[in-house]
Design a protein around this motif. Structure first.
Motif, PDB file in Angstrom:
ATOM      1  N   UNK A 130     -13.471 -33.249  20.556  1.00  0.00           N
ATOM      2  CA  UNK A 130     -13.045 -33.487  22.298  1.00  0.00           C
ATOM      3  C   UNK A 130     -11.922 -34.621  22.862  1.00  0.00           C
ATOM      4  N   UNK A 131     -11.052 -35.302  21.726  1.00  0.00           N
ATOM      5  CA  UNK A 131     -10.247 -36.088  22.177  1.00  0.00           C
ATOM      6  C   UNK A 131      -9.095 -35.565  22.372  1.00  0.00           C
ATOM      7  N   UNK A 132      -8.867 -34.628  21.585  1.00  0.00           N
ATOM      8  CA  UNK A 132      -7.684 -33.173  21.951  1.00  0.00           C
ATOM      9  C   UNK A 132      -7.417 -32.784  23.285  1.00  0.00           C
ATOM     10  N   UNK A 133      -8.898 -32.413  23.131  1.00  0.00           N
ATOM     11  CA  UNK A 133      -8.695 -31.657  25.175  1.00  0.00           C
ATOM     12  C   UNK A 133      -9.337 -32.556  26.217  1.00  0.00           C
ATOM     13  N   UNK A 134      -9.367 -34.243  25.656  1.00  0.00           N
ATOM     14  CA  UNK A 134      -9.577 -35.101  26.876  1.00  0.00           C
ATOM     15  C   UNK A 134      -7.976 -34.971  27.216  1.00  0.00           C
ATOM     16  N   UNK A 135      -7.417 -35.174  26.294  1.00  0.00           N
ATOM     17  CA  UNK A 135      -5.684 -35.637  25.872  1.00  0.00           C
ATOM     18  C   UNK A 135      -5.117 -34.659  27.031  1.00  0.00           C
ATOM     19  N   UNK A 136      -5.407 -32.820  26.738  1.00  0.00           N
ATOM     20  CA  UNK A 136      -5.006 -32.563  27.716  1.00  0.00           C
ATOM     21  C   UNK A 136      -5.343 -32.088  28.860  1.00  0.00           C
ATOM     22  N   UNK A 193     -17.586 -28.437  28.856  1.00  0.00           N
ATOM     23  CA  UNK A 193     -16.700 -28.845  29.807  1.00  0.00           C
ATOM     24  C   UNK A 193     -15.288 -28.867  28.032  1.00  0.00           C
ATOM     25  N   UNK A 194     -15.513 -29.094  27.029  1.00  0.00           N
ATOM     26  CA  UNK A 194     -14.843 -29.409  26.111  1.00  0.00           C
ATOM     27  C   UNK A 194     -15.023 -27.527  25.723  1.00  0.00           C
ATOM     28  N   UNK A 195     -15.560 -26.883  25.794  1.00  0.00           N
ATOM     29  CA  UNK A 195     -15.773 -25.655  25.245  1.00  0.00           C
ATOM     30  C   UNK A 195     -15.108 -24.548  25.936  1.00  0.00           C
ATOM     31  N   UNK A 196     -15.189 -25.166  27.238  1.00  0.00           N
ATOM     32  CA  UNK A 196     -14.475 -24.454  28.515  1.00  0.00           C
ATOM     33  C   UNK A 196     -12.515 -24.582  28.311  1.00  0.00           C
ATOM     34  N   UNK A 197     -13.010 -25.862  27.817  1.00  0.00           N
ATOM     35  CA  UNK A 197     -11.424 -25.205  27.892  1.00  0.00           C
ATOM     36  C   UNK A 197     -10.746 -25.096  26.270  1.00  0.00           C
TER      37      UNK A 197
END
Length: 222
Positions: free
Chosen positions: A105-111, A153-157
């Motif tokens: 999750x953190x990696x995706x939110x950083x992106x 939202x995480x899965x979509x990315x």
């Protein structure tokens, strides 16, 4: 004592409602929320301020609830960490531990840092549209609809980045845990409210716009 406690609680709720109402008014006047970094940050900060103030009051007045409020909100350094930690703990399985989920999750939110403002807007939508009159704190801690949106939202990315298997894994776990089946390819705009998260099915071709409320039992897309 009860009357004094009720008055303090009501004053806090009124103050929080004023803060959220001001944000809602600003959102309606704003043309492009996600493109304005400063405005998005203000939304996140306001929602986090409301949640923390409410959690601190609950922890003070209810000893039994204090450990929950402390672990899930008061000890969390930011809105991002509070959301990630809560949902990751709920999604933990023998195959994927909460720590691993938090890292993903953190990696995706950083992106995609703009996802945080989407999630803050989802909380506002849930707290202002729910017939249960949910506070932002209750949305963050207990709303299956909101938890479904966070995971989606995480899965979509992840899906867009070609990490389709882990995206489908989250879809499967969310379906079992929160009773919402949302395909990772489904597009959902900001400010979404899923009423209970029960029996909601959003297919691969589904596109949901901004500020949409989805009731239980709804099926969209193929």
């Amino acid at each position: 004592y009860r009357e004094m406690r009720y008055k303090v609680e009501q004053d806090l709720r009124d103050e929080n409602n004023k803060l959220l109402a001001a944000v809602v008014c600003d959102i309606k006047r704003h043309e492009n929320i996600t493109a304005d970094v400063e405005f998005s940050k203000n939304i996140i900060d306001t929602v986090w301020k409301v949640i923390r103030a409410d959690a601190e009051y609950i922890a003070l007045m209810d000893v039994a609830a204090s450990s929950l409020m402390t672990a899930c909100i008061i000890c969390q350094p930011s809105f991002e960490e509070a959301v990630i930690s809560r949902v990751a703990n709920l999604l933990e399985t023998p195959l994927l531990q909460a720590t691993q989920i938090r890292n993903i999750f953190d990696d995706v939110l950083q992106q995609r840092p703009q996802l945080l403002s989407d999630l803050a807007l989802d909380i506002i939508a849930s707290s202002t549209r729910s017939g249960e009159k949910l506070t932002p704190t209750r949305v963050l801690l207990f709303s299956r609809g909101f938890h479904s949106l966070v995971a989606h939202r995480i899965s979509n990315v992840l899906w867009e980045n070609g990490r389709t298997e882990i995206a489908k894994f989250f879809q499967s776990v969310v379906s079992k845990t929160f009773l919402s089946d949302i395909h990772p390819a489904c597009k959902i705009g900001h400010g979404c409210y899923i009423s209970t998260g029960t029996s909601v099915v959003l297919g691969e071709t589904c596109v949901v716009g901004n500020d949409v409320a989805i009731s239980h039992g709804v099926t969209l897309g193929g």
